[in-house]
Design a protein around this motif. Structure first.
Motif, short mmCIF file in Angstrom:
data_model
loop_
_atom_site.label_atom_id
_atom_site.label_comp_id
_atom_site.label_asym_id
_atom_site.label_seq_id
_atom_site.Cartn_x
_atom_site.Cartn_y
_atom_site.Cartn_z
N GLN A 11 0.83 -1.20 0.00
CA GLN A 11 0.00 0.00 0.00
C GLN A 11 0.87 1.26 0.00
OE1 GLN A 11 -3.28 0.37 -0.46
NE2 GLN A 11 -3.04 2.57 -0.32
N VAL A 14 2.09 1.93 -3.44
CA VAL A 14 1.04 2.55 -4.25
C VAL A 14 0.94 4.04 -3.93
CG1 VAL A 14 -1.46 2.64 -4.65
CG2 VAL A 14 -0.29 0.44 -4.60
N GLU A 15 0.99 4.38 -2.63
CA GLU A 15 0.89 5.79 -2.24
C GLU A 15 2.09 6.59 -2.75
OE1 GLU A 15 0.46 5.45 2.00
OE2 GLU A 15 -1.60 4.68 1.82
N GLN A 18 1.55 7.23 -6.35
CA GLN A 18 0.53 8.27 -6.53
C GLN A 18 1.16 9.66 -6.32
OE1 GLN A 18 -2.91 8.03 -7.41
NE2 GLN A 18 -2.50 10.20 -7.66
N LYS A 122 5.45 -0.74 -9.66
CA LYS A 122 5.18 -2.18 -9.79
C LYS A 122 6.42 -3.00 -9.42
CE LYS A 122 3.04 -2.09 -13.93
NZ LYS A 122 2.29 -2.60 -15.08
N LYS A 163 -3.25 -7.78 -6.87
CA LYS A 163 -4.18 -6.71 -6.49
C LYS A 163 -3.50 -5.33 -6.59
CE LYS A 163 -6.41 -4.94 -2.29
NZ LYS A 163 -6.62 -5.20 -0.86
N TYR A 164 -2.28 -5.24 -6.05
CA TYR A 164 -1.61 -3.94 -6.03
C TYR A 164 -1.00 -3.56 -7.38
CZ TYR A 164 -2.70 -3.30 -1.20
OH TYR A 164 -3.40 -3.12 -0.04
N THR A 166 -2.45 -4.31 -10.18
CA THR A 166 -3.65 -3.87 -10.89
C THR A 166 -4.00 -2.45 -10.46
OG1 THR A 166 -4.46 -6.13 -11.02
CG2 THR A 166 -6.08 -4.39 -11.33
N ARG A 167 -3.86 -2.16 -9.17
CA ARG A 167 -4.14 -0.81 -8.66
C ARG A 167 -3.20 0.21 -9.30
NH1 ARG A 167 -6.98 3.04 -7.69
NH2 ARG A 167 -6.60 4.34 -5.90
N GLU A 170 -4.37 0.93 -12.75
CA GLU A 170 -5.54 1.81 -12.73
C GLU A 170 -5.12 3.26 -12.51
OE1 GLU A 170 -7.79 0.12 -9.54
OE2 GLU A 170 -8.52 -1.56 -10.74
N LEU A 171 -4.19 3.48 -11.56
CA LEU A 171 -3.70 4.84 -11.31
C LEU A 171 -3.01 5.41 -12.54
CD1 LEU A 171 -2.21 4.44 -7.71
CD2 LEU A 171 -4.26 5.72 -8.35
#
Length: 182
Positions: A11, A14-15, A18, A122, A163-164, A166-167, A170-171
């Protein structure tokens, strides 16, 4: 290593991705494009956002109002030397950045930059997966977990990784759409 810890690390990746995406400029004014600008302030590299208020008077202008008016020149110089590609205008009280509309070539460059940040994110997630699976295999070898438990844990780690990643995709797709929107 617990699955909750692994998921928390993913997570965070991912942050971080972002935040990297937020530093890429789109056609609109966004203060986060200045997040990586560092100003040489009394011999120390200081983040611009901790030295000034950054506001958006209109959709194509950023206004930087420094807390210390004596640092205006240093802020202007730091922005000029940064990779954001904007020319600062200093009126003696504030620094203004006019954000011109992006050309198609420039948009494509920014999409490539976003893709690079997405791939780095990734890779970070896959590195977390690799470390977790190595840890699980080591526990299995030491006899701390059975072969079946090891396989189940590895499957769960792979599902988290999927899952991550794929996230991240999406971002990236959302950022590319935002950059290409005229």
């Amino acid at each position: 290593m617990k699955l909750a810890d692994i998921e928390a690390q993913m997570q965070k990746s991912v942050e971080a991705t972002q935040r990297s995406f937020n530093t890429i400029r789109t056609g609109r004014a966004n203060p986060s494009i200045l997040d990586r600008v560092m100003v040489d302030y009394y011999g120390a590299e200081t983040p611009l956002k901790s030295m000034a208020n950054i506001s958006i008077p209109d959709s194509s202008t950023l206004q930087i109002d420094p807390f210390d008016k004596g640092s205006l020149g240093k802020i202007e110089k730091a922005i000029s030397l940064s990779d954001i590609g904007l020319t600062p205008n200093n009126d003696g009280r504030v620094v203004r950045l006019n954000i011109p509309p992006l050309t198609n070539d420039r948009r494509k460059e920014f999409v490539k930059m976003a893709a690079k940040y997405g791939e780095e994110g990734k890779v970070a997630v896959r590195n977390i997966r690799r470390d977790a699976i190595d840890s699980i295999r080591k526990q299995e070898k030491n006899g701390d977990v059975s072969e079946d438990e090891s396989r189940d844990l590895q499957d769960q780690v792979q599902k988290l990784t999927d899952k991550y990643t794929t996230r991240m995709d999406e971002l990236l797709a959302a950022k590319e759409k935002d950059i290409m929107k005229v």
